[in-house]
Design an enzyme around this catalytic site. Structure first.
Site, short mmCIF file in Angstrom:
data_model
loop_
_atom_site.label_atom_id
_atom_site.label_comp_id
_atom_site.label_asym_id
_atom_site.label_seq_id
_atom_site.Cartn_x
_atom_site.Cartn_y
_atom_site.Cartn_z
N ASP A 32 0.86 -1.19 0.00
CA ASP A 32 0.00 0.00 0.00
C ASP A 32 0.89 1.23 0.00
OD1 ASP A 32 -1.95 2.11 0.89
OD2 ASP A 32 -3.27 0.37 1.09
N ASP A 52 4.16 1.80 -4.33
CA ASP A 52 3.12 2.00 -5.34
C ASP A 52 3.04 0.81 -6.29
OD1 ASP A 52 1.74 3.06 -7.76
OD2 ASP A 52 1.83 4.93 -6.63
N PHE A 74 -7.08 -4.43 -4.20
CA PHE A 74 -8.00 -3.37 -3.77
C PHE A 74 -7.47 -1.97 -4.08
CE2 PHE A 74 -8.58 -6.95 -0.85
CZ PHE A 74 -9.96 -7.08 -0.79
N ALA A 76 -6.78 1.32 -5.52
CA ALA A 76 -7.33 2.14 -6.60
C ALA A 76 -7.86 3.44 -6.01
CB ALA A 76 -8.47 1.40 -7.30
N ASN A 93 -3.79 5.68 -12.18
CA ASN A 93 -3.62 4.86 -10.97
C ASN A 93 -4.29 3.49 -11.13
OD1 ASN A 93 -2.53 4.69 -8.30
ND2 ASN A 93 -4.62 4.78 -7.52
N TYR A 142 -14.31 6.69 -13.40
CA TYR A 142 -13.99 5.67 -12.39
C TYR A 142 -14.49 4.30 -12.86
CZ TYR A 142 -14.81 2.73 -8.30
OH TYR A 142 -14.88 1.66 -7.45
N GLY A 285 -24.16 12.18 -12.02
CA GLY A 285 -23.71 10.80 -12.27
C GLY A 285 -24.38 9.73 -11.42
#
Ligand code: NAD
Ligand code: UDP
Length: 335
Positions: A32, A52, A74, A76, A93, A142, A285
């Protein structure tokens, strides 16, 4: 003993996965970069590597040291309105992170990945409940970045035999029942933690985004799944791949919808607080209604969620909040 590598294991959902894996006797390593996560959220029994996912030199180093049987991914960014303003941040990312990870996995012959996907890959649903086979047409960057990650995994499976399970989460909520880990995002954008901030007196009132949707009371309807139930599906998915099954995708939800007004009422009941609220304009959205068909995960993975009541889910979030009024009280970058 082989190791499960959890990427993003210091985040809200990842930290619950790490904790649950350890509880069930797995050996766990965590990667992480702490951009939104918290070091203190990571169970002490897991080995922690700060770095990273996009940094292949760093990631190769972790894969050199660890004997990895499977990866849970996980790591993101996941804030929809931010992705509308900064789409490239999300493709960089999330999507680039996936390319980097799969390259390193392939190099080290690691062939299993359990992936955090999302209801946002479906976009505006044509039918409710949403099935895994329904069209995936995201309405924000996203969701698009996550759909691209699903597609990239598919081709990496074709070419390298890296098997994946894409778990498409609906609304994840709650905390570990003892209140030792929970949700602590900065800024907080999710409905339940915001309602509880109002209940705790940290915020003046809740703004309910939109009262003119075609739903039972005009407010959005969502499908809530308890975080510990959700991470249990990841462990089942890993075992499913270990048993030799093929790549697949599963919705994770409760198959029941609650409106924003119903969630507010449920939180008032659980906390015993008044929780002032006002109606506010729609948030850009937001689909009107999102409810998962999640019988596939129940049938195929034998997933048996323990929480079937939103008040019980909210109670676990409220317990975490009362025990940790300042969250993890650290100074991560996003604070
Ligand atoms: P989170 O922000 O709490 O956790 C993400 C973790 O990943 C953080 O610890 C962060 O520091 C780390 N991270 C991010 N980019 C990284 C990188 N490049 N390298 C290394 N670490 C990195 O988010 P969360 O709510 O726990 O969500 C986890 C995953 O679940 C995300 O992928 C999200 O898209 C997905 N998801 C969440 C929800 C929800 O309701 N919370 C719903 C659907 C899908
Ligand atoms: N919501 C709201 N007020 C808030 C935060 C969220 O009315 O301060 C609504 C939001 O518009 C959506 C629902 O709560 O209808 C769930 O939003 P959240 O961001 O928690 O999850 P999402 O469904 O966007 O993944």
């Amino acid at each position: 003993m082989m190791t499960v590598l959890v990427l993003g294991g210091a985040g809200y959902i990842g930290s619950h996965a790490v904790d649950r894996l350890i509880q069930k006797g797995y050996d766990v390593a965590v990667v992480d970069n702490l951009v939104t996560g918290h070091r203190a959220a990571v169970n002490d029994k897991a080995r922690f590597y700060e770095g990273d996912v996009r940094d292949q030199k760093f990631l190769n180093g972790v894969f050199d040291k660890e004997d990895i049987e499977g990866v849970m991914h996980f790591a993101a960014f996941s804030i929809v309105p931010e992705s509308m303003e900064k789409p490239l941040k999300y493709f960089d990312n999330n999507t680039t992170g996936m390319v980097s990870l799969l390259e390193v996995m392939n190099k080290h012959n690691v062939k299993r990945i359990i992936f955090s996907s999302t209801a946002a890959t479906y976009g505006e649903p044509k039918q409710i409940p949403i099935k895994e086979t329904d069209p995936q047409i995201p309405t924000n960057p996203y969701g698009e970045s996550k759909l691209m990650m699903e597609k990239i995994m598919r081709w990496a499976d074709e070419a390298y035999g890296i098997k994946f399970i894409a778990l498409r989460y609906f609304n994840v909520a709650g905390a570990k029942e003892d209140g030792s880990i929970g949700e602590d995002h900065h800024p907080e954008t999710h409905l339940i933690p915001i309602i509880l901030q109002v209940a705790a007196g940290e915020r003046k009132e809740l703004s309910i985004f939109g009262g003119d949707y075609p739903t039972k009371d005009g407010t959005n309807v969502r499908d809530y799944v308890q975080v510990v139930d959700l991470v249990d599906a990841h462990i089942l998915a890993l075992e499913y791949l270990k048993a030799g099954h093929d790549s697949d995708a599963f919705n994770l939800g409760s198959s029941t919808g609650f409106s924003n007004k119903e969630m507010l009422e449920a939180a008032r009941k659980v906390t015993g607080k008044e929780i002032p609220a006002k109606m506010a304009p729609r948030r850009a959205g937001d689909p009107s209604t999102l409810i998962a068909a999640s019988d596939k995960a129940r049938k195929v993975l034998n997933w048996q969620p323990q929480f079937d009541n939103v008040e019980d889910i909210i109670r676990t979030a409220w317990n975490w909040k009362q025990k940790n009024p300042a969250g993890y009280d650290d100074q991560n970058e996003a604070k």
